[in-house]
Design a protein around this motif. Structure first.
Motif, PDB file in Angstrom:
ATOM      1  N   ASP A 224       9.165   1.516  -3.200  1.00 31.14           N
ATOM      2  CA  ASP A 224       9.298   2.483  -1.905  1.00 31.14           C
ATOM      3  C   ASP A 224       7.880   2.806  -1.513  1.00 31.14           C
ATOM      4  OD1 ASP A 224      11.995   2.629  -1.961  1.00 31.14           O
ATOM      5  OD2 ASP A 224      12.145   4.157  -3.118  1.00 31.14           O
ATOM      6  N   HIS A 225       6.774   2.704  -2.176  1.00 31.71           N
ATOM      7  CA  HIS A 225       5.611   3.433  -2.022  1.00 31.71           C
ATOM      8  C   HIS A 225       4.445   2.315  -2.438  1.00 31.71           C
ATOM      9  CE1 HIS A 225       7.154   6.947  -0.031  1.00 31.71           C
ATOM     10  NE2 HIS A 225       7.930   7.266  -1.133  1.00 31.71           N
ATOM     11  N   PRO A 226       4.506   1.191  -1.968  1.00 29.92           N
ATOM     12  CA  PRO A 226       3.350   0.275  -2.528  1.00 29.92           C
ATOM     13  C   PRO A 226       2.016   0.820  -2.125  1.00 29.92           C
ATOM     14  CG  PRO A 226       4.419  -0.824  -0.598  1.00 29.92           C
ATOM     15  CD  PRO A 226       5.211   0.479  -0.998  1.00 29.92           C
ATOM     16  N   LEU A 227       1.078   0.934  -3.017  1.00 31.56           N
ATOM     17  CA  LEU A 227      -0.488   1.426  -2.810  1.00 31.56           C
ATOM     18  C   LEU A 227      -1.425   0.168  -1.580  1.00 31.56           C
ATOM     19  CD1 LEU A 227      -1.871   2.915  -5.896  1.00 31.56           C
ATOM     20  CD2 LEU A 227      -1.358   3.989  -3.570  1.00 31.56           C
ATOM     21  N   ASN A 228      -0.824  -0.925  -1.744  1.00 36.21           N
ATOM     22  CA  ASN A 228      -1.384  -1.994  -0.773  1.00 36.21           C
ATOM     23  C   ASN A 228      -0.595  -3.040  -0.691  1.00 36.21           C
ATOM     24  OD1 ASN A 228      -1.723  -3.762  -3.340  1.00 36.21           O
ATOM     25  ND2 ASN A 228      -3.450  -2.843  -4.098  1.00 36.21           N
ATOM     26  N   LEU A 229      -1.161  -4.045  -0.006  1.00 38.35           N
ATOM     27  CA  LEU A 229      -0.339  -5.321   0.528  1.00 38.35           C
ATOM     28  C   LEU A 229       0.017  -6.235  -0.592  1.00 38.35           C
ATOM     29  CD1 LEU A 229      -2.612  -6.303   3.679  1.00 38.35           C
ATOM     30  CD2 LEU A 229      -0.158  -5.554   3.764  1.00 38.35           C
ATOM     31  N   VAL A 285      -1.001  -3.241  10.054  1.00 42.88           N
ATOM     32  CA  VAL A 285      -0.087  -4.296   9.458  1.00 42.88           C
ATOM     33  C   VAL A 285       1.222  -3.491   9.079  1.00 42.88           C
ATOM     34  CG1 VAL A 285       0.548  -5.656   7.364  1.00 42.88           C
ATOM     35  CG2 VAL A 285      -1.755  -5.749   8.453  1.00 42.88           C
ATOM     36  N   ILE A 286       2.344  -4.005   9.482  1.00 39.82           N
ATOM     37  CA  ILE A 286       3.560  -3.449   9.433  1.00 39.82           C
ATOM     38  C   ILE A 286       4.402  -4.336   8.411  1.00 39.82           C
ATOM     39  CG2 ILE A 286       3.967  -2.104  11.404  1.00 39.82           C
ATOM     40  CD1 ILE A 286       5.912  -4.044  12.485  1.00 39.82           C
ATOM     41  N   SER A 387      13.095   3.952   9.885  1.00 39.01           N
ATOM     42  CA  SER A 387      12.595   4.773   8.864  1.00 39.01           C
ATOM     43  C   SER A 387      12.028   4.187   7.552  1.00 39.01           C
ATOM     44  CB  SER A 387      13.837   5.804   8.519  1.00 39.01           C
ATOM     45  OG  SER A 387      14.887   4.910   7.501  1.00 39.01           O
ATOM     46  N   ARG A 388      12.413   3.141   7.324  1.00 41.55           N
ATOM     47  CA  ARG A 388      11.915   2.370   6.099  1.00 41.55           C
ATOM     48  C   ARG A 388      10.716   1.483   6.280  1.00 41.55           C
ATOM     49  NH1 ARG A 388      13.419   3.628   1.399  1.00 41.55           N
ATOM     50  NH2 ARG A 388      13.475   1.794   0.611  1.00 41.55           N
ATOM     51  N   MET A 389      10.206   1.339   7.414  1.00 44.71           N
ATOM     52  CA  MET A 389       9.038   0.483   7.600  1.00 44.71           C
ATOM     53  C   MET A 389       7.808   0.867   6.868  1.00 44.71           C
ATOM     54  SD  MET A 389       8.712  -0.703  11.674  1.00 44.71           S
ATOM     55  CE  MET A 389       8.585   0.571  12.342  1.00 44.71           C
ATOM     56  N   HIS A 390       6.968  -0.109   6.437  1.00 41.61           N
ATOM     57  CA  HIS A 390       5.887   0.405   5.926  1.00 41.61           C
ATOM     58  C   HIS A 390       4.465  -0.001   6.557  1.00 41.61           C
ATOM     59  CE1 HIS A 390       7.840   0.552   1.860  1.00 41.61           C
ATOM     60  NE2 HIS A 390       8.564  -0.341   2.471  1.00 41.61           N
ATOM     61  N   PHE A 391       3.580   0.812   6.304  1.00 36.48           N
ATOM     62  CA  PHE A 391       2.124   0.718   7.358  1.00 36.48           C
ATOM     63  C   PHE A 391       1.044   0.511   6.326  1.00 36.48           C
ATOM     64  CE2 PHE A 391       5.438   2.559  10.092  1.00 36.48           C
ATOM     65  CZ  PHE A 391       5.265   2.040  11.015  1.00 36.48           C
ATOM     66  N   PHE A 392       0.066  -0.451   6.847  1.00 38.13           N
ATOM     67  CA  PHE A 392      -1.003  -0.803   5.929  1.00 38.13           C
ATOM     68  C   PHE A 392      -2.301  -0.901   6.931  1.00 38.13           C
ATOM     69  CE2 PHE A 392       2.676  -2.535   3.948  1.00 38.13           C
ATOM     70  CZ  PHE A 392       2.489  -2.002   2.603  1.00 38.13           C
ATOM     71  N   ASP A 393      -3.330  -0.427   6.328  1.00 37.50           N
ATOM     72  CA  ASP A 393      -4.527  -0.670   7.072  1.00 37.50           C
ATOM     73  C   ASP A 393      -4.989  -2.134   7.177  1.00 37.50           C
ATOM     74  OD1 ASP A 393      -7.596  -0.995   7.109  1.00 37.50           O
ATOM     75  OD2 ASP A 393      -7.501   1.312   7.737  1.00 37.50           O
ATOM     76  N   GLY A 399      -2.019   1.146   1.892  1.00 40.58           N
ATOM     77  CA  GLY A 399      -0.846   1.945   2.347  1.00 40.58           C
ATOM     78  C   GLY A 399      -1.471   2.923   3.130  1.00 40.58           C
ATOM     79  N   ILE A 400      -1.012   3.224   4.465  1.00 40.44           N
ATOM     80  CA  ILE A 400      -1.149   4.486   5.088  1.00 40.44           C
ATOM     81  C   ILE A 400      -0.070   5.522   4.743  1.00 40.44           C
ATOM     82  CG2 ILE A 400      -1.626   5.287   7.360  1.00 40.44           C
ATOM     83  CD1 ILE A 400      -2.079   2.266   8.341  1.00 40.44           C
ATOM     84  N   TYR A 401      -0.607   6.503   4.237  1.00 36.00           N
ATOM     85  CA  TYR A 401       0.301   7.595   3.816  1.00 36.00           C
ATOM     86  C   TYR A 401      -0.367   8.980   4.372  1.00 36.00           C
ATOM     87  CZ  TYR A 401       2.495   4.370   0.824  1.00 36.00           C
ATOM     88  OH  TYR A 401       3.213   3.065   0.449  1.00 36.00           O
TER      89      TYR A 401
END
Length: 407
Positions: A224-229, A285-286, A387-393, A399-401
């Motif tokens: 659910d909450h990966p720290l990176n790609l 990055v989504i 609501s389940r999309m992930h976002f990354f720098d 991950g963008i949290y």
């Protein structure tokens, strides 16, 4: 039983290769910890340093609070289970299981008691007089497990113990090993390349890449909450879809645009990821997991601003689900992490990744309900659970949290 601690551990070979780098991890008493990552990531090397089969270049390993850097393997009170079983072909099952105790000069009646108890636990009682050649692969693996159990060690160390079994037997054995560890309560480190094994077996999972820890957490948190790609792409099957997109805000309504399409970002995402607002007007990055897309015709009151249109390139019917493959006209994510993930899959995947990067096309997989009417070559409307999309720098791959760590 005992806790295991690795504190700033390195493994540096004479040619300068760092197989393990600054590895720090505390494993609790009775915990089932899984080391997972691509081939060559250092997970087996880390395990072997705990066992004493590899020298430690720097750092400290402790078992039960005792520093064991200079303690011989036989005195560390750990038991290893290898992927090739390592059974003596000329010995019976009972003799294989009790051989280590015999070397330790444990009394014969005590050896028999421990072997019989372990055989009862593993369902091997009727096979105790057989030789390994008369056993199936799963039974041989049970014997290897029994040999570890009878030692009553502080910890079990397992190095890809199921890799030589067929797919169906692997599923059965991983459930048996997880139950056995739970029943015995023995601290366990389990090494695997298979992320499904890692997710289904571990209390916690340590994801590794190129000798370094990427993230350590409970399986569901990794998902659910990966720290990176890298963690995002490695955990999950089928893998997470990733592509570049532009984040925009128009009158308080946030959207991501890619491949000529636009998705409204669910308000819950912004609440969970307040740092995302700093990326307004920028490319990010989504990540969209395959199971977070569905045939829009099967979703009641599907919002049009949370859907995309695609042409089905390939359809895979798996019975309980349908996988469809399609392409979007969006820049592919090409970073060190995604290259490493492609290398893990194979050279062809890396070549395909680089070719698509030139074409600004990204392959996408959606996991749909088997009732979908999707057909190859036809257009389909897909609903995306934003609501389940992930976002990354885009630059760091992180991950963008909330600016610190995922919740």
């Amino acid at each position: 039983m005992a806790e295991i601690a690795l504190d700033g551990v390195y493994k540096i070979y004479p040619d300068g290769t760092e197989a393990v780098r600054d590895f720090s991890l505390d494993i609790e008493d009775g915990e089932f910890m899984v080391f997972v990552g691509p081939s060559g990531c250092g997970k087996t090397t880390a395990l072997r340093m705990v066992a004493g089969l590899e020298d430690i270049s720097k750092g400290v390993v402790r078992i039960g609070g005792r520093e064991v850097n200079d303690v011989p393997p036989k005195d560390r009170d750990v038991a290893m289970v290898f992927q090739n079983y390592a059974l003596y072909p000329h010995m019976s099952v009972a003799d294989n299981m009790g051989f280590g105790l015999k070397l330790q000069k444990v009394p014969r009646d005590e050896i028999d008691r421990r072997v019989n108890d372990a055989a009862e636990i593993l369902g091997l009682t009727e096979f105790l007089k057989r030789k390994p050649r008369a056993l199936s692969g799963g039974q041989r693996q049970r014997v290897a497990m029994g040999r570890a159990i009878v030692r009553e060690p502080q910890a079990f160390l397992m190095d890809e113990p199921l890799s030589n079994l067929d797919a169906k037997l692997r599923v059965q054995m991983r459930a048996e090993i997880a139950k056995l560890q739970n029943d015995l309560g023995t601290t366990t480190i389990y090494v695997t390349h298979d992320q499904v094994e890692a997710m289904t077996m571990g209390d916690r999972v340590a994801v590794m890449k190129k000798g370094e820890l990427q993230q350590v957490d409970r399986p569901q948190t990794l998902y659910d909450h990966p720290l990176n790609l890298f963690v995002a792409g490695f955990i999950g099957s089928p893998a997470m879809n990733m592509f570049e997109a532009e984040l925009a805000n128009e009158g308080g309504s946030w959207t991501v645009a890619f491949g000529g399409m636009e998705l409204r970002v669910d308000d819950a995402v912004l609440e969970q990821r307040p740092k995302l607002k700093d990326y307004e007007g920028k490319n990010v990055v989504i990540g969209i997991r395959p199971e977070d897309m569905e045939d829009a015709s099967l979703v009641g009151d599907a919002a049009r601003d949370q859907g995309i249109t695609a042409t089905v390139d390939l359809k895979e019917a798996l019975g309980s689900e349908i996988l469809i493959h399609f392409t979007v006209e969006a820049p592919i994510v090409l970073t060190e992490d995604t290259r490493e993930l492609a290398v893990d899959v194979g050279a062809e995947a890396l070549e395909d990744l680089e070719e698509r990067a030139k074409e600004a096309k990204t392959s996408v997989v959606a996991q749909l309900n088997p009732r979908t009417s999707a057909k190859e070559g036809e257009r389909i409307e897909l609903h995306v659970d934003t609501s389940r999309m992930h976002f990354f720098d885009k630059e760091t791959g992180l991950g963008i949290y909330d600016g610190s760590s995922p919740r």
